[in-house]
Design a protein around this motif. Structure first.
Motif, PDB file in Angstrom:
ATOM      1  N   UNK A 126       0.835  -1.197   0.000  1.00  0.00           N
ATOM      2  CA  UNK A 126       0.000   0.000   0.000  1.00  0.00           C
ATOM      3  C   UNK A 126       0.877   1.258   0.000  1.00  0.00           C
ATOM      4  N   UNK A 127       0.232   2.416  -0.006  1.00  0.00           N
ATOM      5  CA  UNK A 127       0.951   3.681   0.006  1.00  0.00           C
ATOM      6  C   UNK A 127       1.166   4.178   1.434  1.00  0.00           C
ATOM      7  N   UNK A 128       2.415   4.526   1.745  1.00  0.00           N
ATOM      8  CA  UNK A 128       2.725   5.195   3.014  1.00  0.00           C
ATOM      9  C   UNK A 128       2.587   6.695   2.811  1.00  0.00           C
ATOM     10  N   UNK A 129       2.312   7.414   3.908  1.00  0.00           N
ATOM     11  CA  UNK A 129       2.218   8.872   3.862  1.00  0.00           C
ATOM     12  C   UNK A 129       3.488   9.463   4.447  1.00  0.00           C
ATOM     13  N   UNK A 130       4.158  10.327   3.693  1.00  0.00           N
ATOM     14  CA  UNK A 130       5.322  11.042   4.202  1.00  0.00           C
ATOM     15  C   UNK A 130       4.886  12.442   4.604  1.00  0.00           C
ATOM     16  N   UNK A 131       4.970  12.749   5.896  1.00  0.00           N
ATOM     17  CA  UNK A 131       4.596  14.049   6.432  1.00  0.00           C
ATOM     18  C   UNK A 131       5.850  14.890   6.630  1.00  0.00           C
ATOM     19  N   UNK A 132       5.933  16.025   5.950  1.00  0.00           N
ATOM     20  CA  UNK A 132       6.973  17.016   6.203  1.00  0.00           C
ATOM     21  C   UNK A 132       6.308  18.189   6.917  1.00  0.00           C
ATOM     22  N   UNK A 133       6.632  18.352   8.188  1.00  0.00           N
ATOM     23  CA  UNK A 133       5.989  19.363   9.024  1.00  0.00           C
ATOM     24  C   UNK A 133       6.899  20.564   9.198  1.00  0.00           C
ATOM     25  N   UNK A 134       6.388  21.739   8.880  1.00  0.00           N
ATOM     26  CA  UNK A 134       7.162  22.977   8.953  1.00  0.00           C
ATOM     27  C   UNK A 134       6.630  23.865  10.063  1.00  0.00           C
ATOM     28  N   UNK A 135       7.573  24.442  10.824  1.00  0.00           N
ATOM     29  CA  UNK A 135       7.196  25.318  11.933  1.00  0.00           C
ATOM     30  C   UNK A 135       8.300  26.321  12.195  1.00  0.00           C
TER      31      UNK A 135
END
Length: 215
Positions: A91-100
């Motif tokens: 399946x597809x994994x989700x890559x989260x790039x979080x900016x702050x």
């Protein structure tokens, strides 16, 4: 010291802001043998491809004592979600790039949400304890409600395709967190809707995916 506290808050939020040490829920959730996240109703037939793209963190709901004391430190936070194949599940994994932003610098933390056995369920793996994630509700075009569990603590996050969402979406989020026994007055924290950043240099990037073998 302020920079360290701010970074700790950021890491805590990404780890689900669900620590409940010393804080007891106001209402007992029925069926204590069942993990809290198993009680969350999932988005029917979740589509990762439609979920990918840019999201803005609007609010979080949590009993985290650290967050309760330091919520005034919250900064505008946005994420970019991309997809990656997961060889283990197909399946597809989700890559989260979080900016702050933090003291004049933009930080980026990248994490991989690995798909679970149930569609709409994921698991974040990294240096700490794994975090279970459930996509509770989304229309893909304006809002998304995610539930996260670390150990036995459960929290929720409201994302929007824009920095502000309408009152109907806010009401839906608050209703769903009430179902978990969280009080929207004491446990829901809203993020600033201005001051976002979208890039970070290598010195201000924490790539948690290198601990999972995804890169």
């Amino acid at each position: 010291m302020a920079s360290l506290l701010g970074l700790l808050l950021l890491l805590g939020l990404l780890a689900s802001s669900s620590s409940s040490q010393g804080v007891q829920p106001r209402r007992r959730i029925p069926d204590p043998q069942k993990p809290p996240i198993e009680k969350v109703a999932l988005q029917p037939d979740f589509h990762p491809e439609q979920f990918a793209g840019t999201w803005f963190l609007v609010a979080t709901a949590s009993r985290c004592a650290y967050l309760s004391k330091n919520h005034y430190r919250l900064e505008a936070t946005n994420v970019v979600v991309t997809l990656a194949p997961d060889a283990a599940s197909g399946e597809k994994a989700l890559l989260f790039s979080t900016f702050r932003p933090l003291e004049g610098h933009c930080w980026n933390i990248t994490q991989c949400y690995f798909p679970g056995k149930t569609r709409g369920r994921f698991q974040i793996k990294g240096r700490g304890l794994p975090v279970e994630v459930a996509i509770g509700e989304t229309d893909y075009s304006s809002y998304a409600i995610l539930f996260l569990q670390r150990a036995k603590g459960l929290s929720a996050k409201l994302y929007g395709r824009s920095a502000k969402v309408g009152p109907a979406v806010t009401a839906t989020f608050e209703r769903r967190v009430r179902e978990l026994g969280l009080d929207e007055t004491d446990h829901v924290f809203y993020f600033p809707s201005y001051g976002f950043c979208h890039t970070a240099d290598s010195f201000h990037t924490l790539d948690e995916t290198k601990f999972t073998g995804t890169r």
